[in-house]
Design an enzyme around this catalytic site. Structure first.
Site, PDB file in Angstrom:
ATOM      1  N   ASP A 217      66.677   4.262 -24.507  1.00  0.00           N
ATOM      2  CA  ASP A 217      67.389   5.378 -24.260  1.00  0.00           C
ATOM      3  C   ASP A 217      68.334   5.590 -25.516  1.00  0.00           C
ATOM      4  O   ASP A 217      68.336   4.886 -26.323  1.00  0.00           O
ATOM      5  CB  ASP A 217      68.227   5.481 -22.961  1.00  0.00           C
ATOM      6  CG  ASP A 217      68.452   7.015 -22.313  1.00  0.00           C
ATOM      7  OD1 ASP A 217      68.932   7.828 -22.982  1.00  0.00           O
ATOM      8  OD2 ASP A 217      67.862   7.224 -21.323  1.00  0.00           O
ATOM      9  N   HIS A 270      66.255  11.461 -25.569  1.00  0.00           N
ATOM     10  CA  HIS A 270      66.854  10.397 -25.113  1.00  0.00           C
ATOM     11  C   HIS A 270      66.697   9.068 -26.094  1.00  0.00           C
ATOM     12  O   HIS A 270      66.077   7.951 -25.670  1.00  0.00           O
ATOM     13  CB  HIS A 270      66.336   9.848 -23.654  1.00  0.00           C
ATOM     14  CG  HIS A 270      67.048  10.560 -22.646  1.00  0.00           C
ATOM     15  ND1 HIS A 270      68.235  10.234 -22.038  1.00  0.00           N
ATOM     16  CD2 HIS A 270      66.548  11.650 -21.939  1.00  0.00           C
ATOM     17  CE1 HIS A 270      68.757  11.091 -21.164  1.00  0.00           C
ATOM     18  NE2 HIS A 270      67.694  11.977 -21.173  1.00  0.00           N
ATOM     19  N   GLU A 331      64.601  15.944 -20.192  1.00  0.00           N
ATOM     20  CA  GLU A 331      65.936  16.527 -20.769  1.00  0.00           C
ATOM     21  C   GLU A 331      65.879  16.423 -22.361  1.00  0.00           C
ATOM     22  O   GLU A 331      66.611  16.139 -22.858  1.00  0.00           O
ATOM     23  CB  GLU A 331      67.173  15.537 -20.200  1.00  0.00           C
ATOM     24  CG  GLU A 331      67.246  15.610 -18.694  1.00  0.00           C
ATOM     25  CD  GLU A 331      68.423  14.725 -18.363  1.00  0.00           C
ATOM     26  OE1 GLU A 331      69.156  15.288 -17.447  1.00  0.00           O
ATOM     27  OE2 GLU A 331      68.719  13.646 -18.929  1.00  0.00           O
TER      28      GLU A 331
HETATM   29  C1  TNX Z   1      69.541  12.249 -15.587  1.00  0.00           C
HETATM   30  S1  TNX Z   1      66.798  11.772 -13.960  1.00  0.00           S
HETATM   31  C2  TNX Z   1      68.317  11.543 -16.264  1.00  0.00           C
HETATM   32  C3  TNX Z   1      69.050  10.147 -16.927  1.00  0.00           C
HETATM   33  C4  TNX Z   1      70.400  10.106 -16.082  1.00  0.00           C
HETATM   34  C5  TNX Z   1      70.423  10.393 -14.905  1.00  0.00           C
HETATM   35  C6  TNX Z   1      72.075  10.314 -14.422  1.00  0.00           C
HETATM   36  C7  TNX Z   1      66.364  11.575 -15.293  1.00  0.00           C
HETATM   37  C8  TNX Z   1      64.695  11.532 -15.582  1.00  0.00           C
HETATM   38  N1  TNX Z   1      67.187  11.608 -16.472  1.00  0.00           N
HETATM   39  O1  TNX Z   1      68.894  10.077 -18.109  1.00  0.00           O
HETATM   40  O2  TNX Z   1      70.808   8.547 -16.407  1.00  0.00           O
HETATM   41  O3  TNX Z   1      70.221  11.990 -14.904  1.00  0.00           O
HETATM   42  O4  TNX Z   1      71.893  10.371 -12.858  1.00  0.00           O
END
Ligand code: TNX
Length: 552
Positions: A217, A270, A331
Site C-alpha cells: 500500500d 495505493h 480507490e
Molecule cells: C478503504 S476498503 C480502503 C482501504 C482503507 C479502508 C479503511 C478498500 C478496498 N480500500 O485502503 O484502509 O477504506 O477502512
C-alpha cells in the site's frame, strides 16, 4: 430405539396463516405448546451445545443415552498420517480439560479418520457414545474442524467436563459457504510473522479458512521480491517486510491449520511505496494543468510498470500455493493522475477513448492476462466508482474469471446483482457488516488515525446474511464472507485482536451456519464461553457490554 432430538437455535417463529378449521387450529396450538415445553427442557439439558460457534448445521442429542467416560485409558487412534496435526490438537484438548495427554494407539477409543465418501472438503461427522468418540472428515482440514467442535463441546459443558464425561451427541456438519476469510493489513503497520501466527491460531477455532494479507500500500511494500530488492529497501523503511523464507514458513503454518494465505498487491492506486522505489513508474503530470501531486497511481501508459508487475507476480506464484492473487483495484485516483498525464492522454487518443476510466481496460487487461498465464485466478475489490462494472458498457469489463469482493457501504446489492448477471463470483465484505477496523460502538477505539469511521456493532456483524436474501439457487455466485482489519489505526496484533473479537465470531457464523441454525440471542450466549477461552490464551477482545441482558 434411542430417542433423538434434532436441534437448531433459530428464534424466529413460523406462523401459519392458512384458514384451518377451529379443531385443527386448536390441535396445532396444543402441538406447539408441547413442542415448546420439550424444546425448553431440551435446551436446559443441552449445556454441551452452549459454546458451539459457528453453530453446526445438524446436531442431535439424547439426554437419556449413556455418556462417554473419560479415563486415563483413553487413547487416540489416528487412521492417516495426514491427521498428525489434528491428533496433536486433540491431545492438547485433553491436556487442557482433563489434565492428561492420551497416547496414540491404533486400538484407541478416540478415533480420527478420513472418510472420502463425505460430500465437500470441509464436511465432518462427530459422534460421541458410551464407547467412543469418532471424528471423520473428508480432508485433514475437516477432521481438524471436528476437533475444534469437540473443544467447544468440552468448553460449553463445564459440569460434565469437570466430572470427566461427555454426553451422547451426533454432529453432521459442513459450511454454508466455502470461503470464510479475515484480512490483515501489515502494509499500513507491519505485523511480524509470530504475530500473524498468533492470529491464525485464533482463526482456526472458528473455522476460518482464508487469511488475506494486504501486502502493499502507500505506507509500505512488505514482501521480498528477489529481482527488485529496491521495493523493500526503500518501500518498507518503516516497520519491515517478510522475506520469502519467512513467508514460506507462515504459509506452511497456516496450511497445517487449514488456512490458505491469499496475498494482495494493491494496484494501480495505493502504490506510493512502490513509487518511492521507482518514481519513474508514476504518471508524468502535465504541470500546466495542475501543480498538485495527487494520490499517486501507476502510469497506465508505461510499459515498465507491466514488466515489474510481471516479475512480482512470477515470484509470488512460486511462493504462494493459493489459487488466487488479489490485485486491489480500489480507490485509484485516475482523474488526478491518468487524466493529467502526457503519456496516458496520448494513449487515450490513440485508442479513441473519451473517458479516463477507459484506460482501466488497458491496465487490467494487461495485468489479468499475466495472472492467467501464471495459472492464477484474480480477485479485485468491486470498485463501482473508478473501475466500472460491466453495467457501464463502454468501460472496463471485469472478465468472468475475476472474483470480486464487495466492500463499499451501500453498494453490495448493486454488486450482487451485477455479479449474478455477468457470472462473476463474489465475496461478501460489505462495510456495513464486515469492516471490523471500524469502532464496535460509539466512542470506542480507535482513537488514533480515526478519519470519522462509522461504527460496525457486533449485532450488525451478526445480522449479515451473505446471500443478501437470495435463495440457494440464486446465490451460487457468492463464494463467502470476509472480515477486514484495515491497518491505518491497527499497529499491533493485540489491537487487531481487540478489533476482531468478538465480531469475527459473528462473521464466522454468518459464513458457516445456515440461517435456520442461527439466532442472535443464541449467538450471544454461545459467545461468552468462547471469549473466556480467548482471554485464557492471552487474546485481547472488547467486552460487548451493550449486548448483555441485565437482570431487572
Ligand atoms: C478503504 S476498503 C480502503 C482501504 C482503507 C479502508 C479503511 C478498500 C478496498 N480500500 O485502503 O484502509 O477504506 O477502512
Amino acid at each position: 430405539m434411542k430417542k433423538v432430538k434434532e436441534c437448531c437455535v433459530n428464534d424466529k417463529e413460523n406462523v401459519s396463516s392458512s384458514p384451518n378449521k377451529t379443531y385443527q387450529f386448536m390441535k396445532k396450538i396444543v402441538a406447539l405448546v408441547a413442542l415448546a415445553i420439550i424444546f425448553a427442557a431440551t435446551v436446559a439439558a443441552q449445556e454441551n451445545l452452549s459454546a458451539l460457534l459457528p453453530y453446526p448445521n445438524s446436531v442431535q442429542t439424547n439426554a437419556k443415552a449413556k455418556p462417554f467416560r473419560v479415563t486415563d485409558k483413553c487413547a487416540i487412534a489416528v487412521q492417516s498420517e495426514t491427521l498428525a496435526f489434528a491428533a496433536e490438537e486433540m491431545q492438547r484438548c485433553f491436556d487442557y480439560y482433563f489434565h492428561f495427554t492420551p497416547s496414540l494407539n491404533a486400538k484407541g477409543n478416540i478415533v480420527l479418520a478420513i472418510d472420502t465418501a463425505l460430500e465437500g472438503d470441509e464436511h465432518y461427522l462427530f459422534e460421541v457414545d458410551s464407547k467412543k468418540v469418532v471424528i471423520k472428515g473428508k480432508t485433514p482440514r475437516a477432521v481438524l474442524y471436528g476437533v475444534m467442535t469437540f473443544r467447544q463441546l468440552l468448553m460449553g459443558d463445564a459440569v460434565a467436563t469437570r466430572q470427566a464425561y461427555i454426553p451422547w451427541v451426533k454432529i453432521n456438519d459442513k459450511p454454508r459457504y466455502e470461503y470464510r476469510a479475515l484480512m490483515l493489513d501489515p502494509a499500513r503497520h507491519f505485523l511480524p510473522v509470530k504475530d500473524v501466527k498468533f492470529f491464525i491460531d485464533q482463526m482456526v477455532l472458528f473455522k476460518y479458512n482464508v487469511l488475506q494479507l494486504h501486502l502493499t500500500d502507500d505506507q509500505g511494500w512488505r514482501i521480498e521480491i528477489k529481482k527488485h530488492p529496491l521495493l523493500t529497501e526503500k518501500g518498507s523503511l518503516k516497520g519491515g517486510f517478510y522475506t520469502q523464507a519467512e513467508m514460506k514458513d507462515l504459509i506452511e503454518y497456516a496450511a497445517l491449520r487449514g488456512i490458505e494465505i491469499i496475498p494482495e498487491f494493491d494496484i494501480p492506486g495505493h502504490t506510493k511505496a512502490l513509487l518511492t522505489s521507482y518514481p519513474e513508474l508514476g504518471c508524468q503530470q502535465d504541470t500546466t494543468l495542475t501543480k498538485q501531486v495527487a494520490h499517486s497511481t501507476l502510469c497506465a501508459a508505461n510499459q515498465q510498470c507491466y514488466q515489474i508487475l510481471k516479475d512480482v507476480f512470477e515470484e509470488m506464484t512460486q511462493l504462494f500455493p493459493s489459487k488466487y492473487l488479489h490485485l486491489g483495484g480500489d480507490e485509484a485516483e485516475i482523474e488526478k493522475n491518468w487524466a493529467l498525464c502526457y503519456k496516458c492522454r496520448a494513449l487515450m487518443q490513440e485508442r479513441g477513448y473519451t473517458q479516463t476510466a477507459q484506460l482501466m481496460n488497458i491496465f487490467f487487461g494487461e495485468v489479468l492476462h499475466m495472472v492467467k498465464e501464471l495459472d492464477k485466478e484474480p480477485q479485485l475489490w468491486c470498485e463501482l466508482n473508478e473501475v466500472r462494472m460491466p453495467a457501464d458498457r463502454y468501460l472496463f469489463d471485469y472478465p468472468q474469471s475475476t472474483v470480486l469482493v464487495t466492500w463499499r457501504w451501500g453498494l453490495t446489492e448493486k454488486c450482487n446483482e451485477l455479479c449474478a448477471q455477468h457470472g462473476n463470483r463474489l465475496i461478501m465484505a460489505p462495510g456495513e457488516h464486515c469492516y471490523i477496523d471500524y469502532p464496535q460502538y460509539s466512542n470506542d477505539l480507535p482513537e488514533h488515525n480515526n478519519w470519522g469511521m462509522p461504527t460496525t456493532t457486533l449485532e450488525r456483524c451478526y445480522r449479515l446474511d451473505p446471500s443478501y436474501g437470495l435463495s440457494k439457487e440464486e446465490d451460487k455466485h457468492i463464494l463467502g464472507v470476509m472480515g477486514t482489519l484495515w491497518g491505518e489505526a491497527i499497529s499491533t496484533i493485540h489491537r487487531a485482536c481487540y478489533m476482531a473479537f468478538p465480531r469475527a465470531l459473528a462473521i464466522a457464523e454468518s459464513g458457516w451456519s445456515e440461517m435456520s441454525q442461527r439466532s442472535w440471542d443464541s449467538f450471544v450466549s454461545r459467545m461468552y464461553p468462547n471469549l473466556d477461552f480467548l482471554a485464557r490464551r492471552g487474546v485481547s477482545y472488547r467486552v460487548p457490554y451493550e449486548v448483555v441482558k441485565h437482570e431487572k
